[in-house]
Design an enzyme around this catalytic site. Structure first.
Site, PDB file in Angstrom:
ATOM      1  N   GLU A 199      27.262  46.719  68.388  1.00  0.00           N
ATOM      2  CA  GLU A 199      25.949  46.997  68.995  1.00  0.00           C
ATOM      3  C   GLU A 199      25.706  46.078  70.207  1.00  0.00           C
ATOM      4  O   GLU A 199      24.591  45.604  70.440  1.00  0.00           O
ATOM      5  CB  GLU A 199      24.834  46.927  67.959  1.00  0.00           C
ATOM      6  CG  GLU A 199      25.098  47.953  66.856  1.00  0.00           C
ATOM      7  CD  GLU A 199      23.879  48.388  66.077  1.00  0.00           C
ATOM      8  OE1 GLU A 199      22.778  48.307  66.619  1.00  0.00           O
ATOM      9  OE2 GLU A 199      24.071  48.832  64.925  1.00  0.00           O
TER      10      GLU A 199
HETATM   11  C1  LIG Z   1      33.541  47.458  62.665  1.00  0.00           C
HETATM   12  C2  LIG Z   1      32.923  48.076  63.873  1.00  0.00           C
HETATM   13  C3  LIG Z   1      31.900  48.997  63.715  1.00  0.00           C
HETATM   14  C4  LIG Z   1      31.352  49.632  64.837  1.00  0.00           C
HETATM   15  N1  LIG Z   1      30.403  50.603  64.661  1.00  0.00           N
HETATM   16  C5  LIG Z   1      30.040  51.364  65.736  1.00  0.00           C
HETATM   17  C6  LIG Z   1      29.218  52.542  65.557  1.00  0.00           C
HETATM   18  O1  LIG Z   1      28.748  52.842  64.457  1.00  0.00           O
HETATM   19  N2  LIG Z   1      28.971  53.319  66.639  1.00  0.00           N
HETATM   20  C7  LIG Z   1      29.452  53.025  67.874  1.00  0.00           C
HETATM   21  O2  LIG Z   1      29.197  53.786  68.812  1.00  0.00           O
HETATM   22  N3  LIG Z   1      30.222  51.915  68.078  1.00  0.00           N
HETATM   23  C8  LIG Z   1      30.527  51.098  67.049  1.00  0.00           C
HETATM   24  N4  LIG Z   1      31.327  49.980  67.229  1.00  0.00           N
HETATM   25  C9  LIG Z   1      31.832  49.683  68.563  1.00  0.00           C
HETATM   26  C10 LIG Z   1      31.282  48.410  69.157  1.00  0.00           C
HETATM   27  O3  LIG Z   1      29.952  48.588  69.549  1.00  0.00           O
HETATM   28  C11 LIG Z   1      32.207  47.989  70.313  1.00  0.00           C
HETATM   29  O4  LIG Z   1      33.392  47.495  69.705  1.00  0.00           O
HETATM   30  C12 LIG Z   1      31.599  46.955  71.198  1.00  0.00           C
HETATM   31  O5  LIG Z   1      30.538  47.513  71.943  1.00  0.00           O
HETATM   32  C13 LIG Z   1      32.615  46.346  72.162  1.00  0.00           C
HETATM   33  O6  LIG Z   1      33.383  47.329  72.785  1.00  0.00           O
HETATM   34  P1  LIG Z   1      34.990  47.187  72.804  1.00  0.00           P
HETATM   35  O7  LIG Z   1      35.428  46.924  71.428  1.00  0.00           O
HETATM   36  O8  LIG Z   1      35.549  48.349  73.522  1.00  0.00           O
HETATM   37  O9  LIG Z   1      35.254  45.882  73.651  1.00  0.00           O
HETATM   38  P2  LIG Z   1      35.356  45.782  75.242  1.00  0.00           P
HETATM   39  O10 LIG Z   1      34.203  46.452  75.868  1.00  0.00           O
HETATM   40  O11 LIG Z   1      36.705  46.202  75.659  1.00  0.00           O
HETATM   41  O12 LIG Z   1      35.194  44.220  75.434  1.00  0.00           O
HETATM   42  C14 LIG Z   1      36.267  43.301  75.212  1.00  0.00           C
HETATM   43  C15 LIG Z   1      35.753  41.907  75.562  1.00  0.00           C
HETATM   44  O13 LIG Z   1      35.351  41.866  76.950  1.00  0.00           O
HETATM   45  C16 LIG Z   1      34.003  41.425  77.041  1.00  0.00           C
HETATM   46  N5  LIG Z   1      33.350  42.091  78.164  1.00  0.00           N
HETATM   47  C17 LIG Z   1      33.315  43.429  78.434  1.00  0.00           C
HETATM   48  N6  LIG Z   1      32.583  43.649  79.535  1.00  0.00           N
HETATM   49  C18 LIG Z   1      32.134  42.429  79.971  1.00  0.00           C
HETATM   50  C19 LIG Z   1      31.332  42.001  81.071  1.00  0.00           C
HETATM   51  N7  LIG Z   1      30.799  42.871  81.942  1.00  0.00           N
HETATM   52  N8  LIG Z   1      31.091  40.678  81.208  1.00  0.00           N
HETATM   53  C20 LIG Z   1      31.595  39.786  80.311  1.00  0.00           C
HETATM   54  N9  LIG Z   1      32.360  40.131  79.259  1.00  0.00           N
HETATM   55  C21 LIG Z   1      32.621  41.447  79.082  1.00  0.00           C
HETATM   56  C22 LIG Z   1      33.371  41.800  75.706  1.00  0.00           C
HETATM   57  O14 LIG Z   1      32.213  41.025  75.452  1.00  0.00           O
HETATM   58  C23 LIG Z   1      34.522  41.508  74.750  1.00  0.00           C
HETATM   59  O15 LIG Z   1      34.559  40.134  74.476  1.00  0.00           O
HETATM   60  C24 LIG Z   1      31.814  49.284  66.137  1.00  0.00           C
HETATM   61  C25 LIG Z   1      32.830  48.325  66.281  1.00  0.00           C
HETATM   62  C26 LIG Z   1      33.379  47.720  65.182  1.00  0.00           C
HETATM   63  C27 LIG Z   1      34.476  46.706  65.379  1.00  0.00           C
END
Ligand SMILES: Cc1cc2nc3c(=O)[nH]c(=O)nc-3n(C[C@H](O)[C@H](O)[C@H](O)COP(=O)(O)OP(=O)(O)OC[C@H]3O[C@@H](n4cnc5c(N)ncnc54)[C@H](O)[C@@H]3O)c2cc1C
Length: 380
Positions: free
Chosen positions: A363
């Site tokens: 989230e």
């Molecule tokens: C167990 C679990 C349950 C989940 N449940 C849901 C759900 O029910 N519905 C749903 O839609 N999603 C869900 N998610 C998804 C979750 O919201 C995303 O994993 C999260 O938003 C991060 O996206 P990502 O994993 O692609 O990481 P990325 O966006 O690839 O980020 C990787 C890293 O880069 C950093 N980063 C990215 N952009 C920036 C920036 N502009 N500046 C600084 N740092 C940055 C991030 O903070 C992170 O540390 C879930 C995830 C997990 C692991």
């Protein structure tokens, strides 16, 4: 300002505490080990009114305020954060948006069964190419006249298996970028929707998390939530409330770890005295207490703003950032207070530490919360 909880709020807090401590605690280690959906607990939580608790009574929900909601999530998460996330995703991410932005027909058909917990909801925003940057939606909803034809993959979906109603975002007009995104509501058993096996996670292991594939799924026009192109705004608004649930979950995890650390420090002796009598340990406990108190107040403030129909998005980002980062720090320190015992499953704090990590990621990661907060400061 009034810091006193009402009788109703105290009652809900007590009911959640009783259920968590008497029922959920019994088999939490087994659930963590087996990573199976806790169907029995979901049924019980439904019977107790926690699924749909914030939906208004008009639609068959509990009509409870946000303070009551965060109290309940905290108590459940003290014992089992997986139960916390099931309740949180259902209430904040699935029910709230439909009640706020849905049509009367959508509410009758989808919100009513979710309000009683008869049906569970899930929220499908994330995709393999669209995590923190949710504008990059690749799931396509092609406008075919009286229906949309949907293709693509969502990932990381909490409640994907236990839910039967999905709220999903998809791109309808790629040339309009995020202004072309729409939000839709659909039953999981609609032809063309399939699920991957659930993820084998570090923590919150009995909360199901799957990828969801859409293959030529026909979604009726009347299932779009809000006007054409409203989907991205829809998702961002819904997440403002969702973050409060995750903040409360982080608070519960932290408070659960602190309680265990305090208890243990009053029983364990080293160098001829209880370890809580060593100042190094007592100061760790003090730091935990301060962070928990601060997190709780931030969460209450954001919840109060929401209940009073005031803007609460920044307050909920602040609460989520602080509560989740604190939960991580507190659970690591709780393992330290328990020494070697902290490192084994039986003492629970290693599980709470694994659970805390997720609150900094989903989230909106901690980094994304800082972007939201700093942008608001710079716009002032
Ligand atoms: C167990 C679990 C349950 C989940 N449940 C849901 C759900 O029910 N519905 C749903 O839609 N999603 C869900 N998610 C998804 C979750 O919201 C995303 O994993 C999260 O938003 C991060 O996206 P990502 O994993 O692609 O990481 P990325 O966006 O690839 O980020 C990787 C890293 O880069 C950093 N980063 C990215 N952009 C920036 C920036 N502009 N500046 C600084 N740092 C940055 C991030 O903070 C992170 O540390 C879930 C995830 C997990 C692991």
């Amino acid at each position: 300002m009034n810091f006193e909880l009402t009788e109703e709020q105290l009652m809900i807090q007590q009911a959640a505490r009783d259920y968590a401590q008497r029922e959920a605690l019994k088999d939490v280690l087994e659930r963590d080990e087996k990573a199976e959906i806790p169907w029995e607990h979901i049924k019980n939580l439904r019977d107790l009114g926690f699924l749909g608790m914030t939906v208004s009574t008009e639609w068959g929900g509990g009509g409870m305020d946000t303070i009551s909601y965060v109290l309940a999530i905290e108590e459940l998460s003290k014992v089992d954060a997986s139960l916390g996330v099931i309740v949180s995703v259902h209430n904040s991410l699935a029910c709230w948006g439909v009640e706020k932005f849905g049509t009367q027909e959508q509410k009758e058909k989808y919100l009513r069964p979710m309000a009683t917990g008869e049906k569970i909801g899930a929220f499908l925003l994330s995709e393999p190419e669209a995590g923190s940057d949710a504008t990059q939606q690749r799931v396509i909803a092609e406008d075919k006249g009286d229906y949309y034809l949907v293709n693509g993959t969502k990932n990381w979906i909490s409640n994907a298996e236990c839910a039967s109603i999905y709220i999903f975002m998809a791109q309808t007009h790629p040339e309009k970028k995020h202004r072309g995104i729409n939000a839709f509501i659909i039953e999981k058993d609609t032809p063309g929707i399939t699920l991957s096996p659930h993820e084998d996670k570090l923590g919150m292991r009995s909360s199901d998390t799957n990828s969801v594939m859409f293959n030529d799924v026909k979604v009726p026009k009347e299932n779009r939530l809000g006007e054409d192109g409203f989907g991205f705004k829809y998702a961002m608004k819904v997440l403002e409330g969702g973050r409060l649930g995750i903040a409360a979950q982080a608070l519960g995890i932290a408070a659960g770890a602190k309680e265990r650390a305090v208890q243990y420090s009053k029983e364990r002796k080293a160098f001829g005295k209880l370890i809580c009598e060593h100042q190094a340990i007592a100061f760790k406990l003090a730091d935990m207490g301060v962070k928990i108190e601060a997190a709780r107040n931030l969460i209450f403030k954001a919840a109060w703003l929401k209940d009073n129909n005031m803007p609460f998005g920044i307050a909920s980002a602040i609460a989520k950032l602080y509560a989740s980062d604190s939960a991580m720090e507190i659970t690591v320190e709780a393992v330290q207070v328990l020494g070697g015992y902290g490192y084994v499953k039986e003492y629970h704090v290693e599980r709470l530490m694994r659970e805390a990590k997720l609150t900094q990621i989903y989230e909106g990661t901690s980094e994304i919360q800082k972007i939201i907060i700093s942008r608001a400061m710079l716009d002032e």
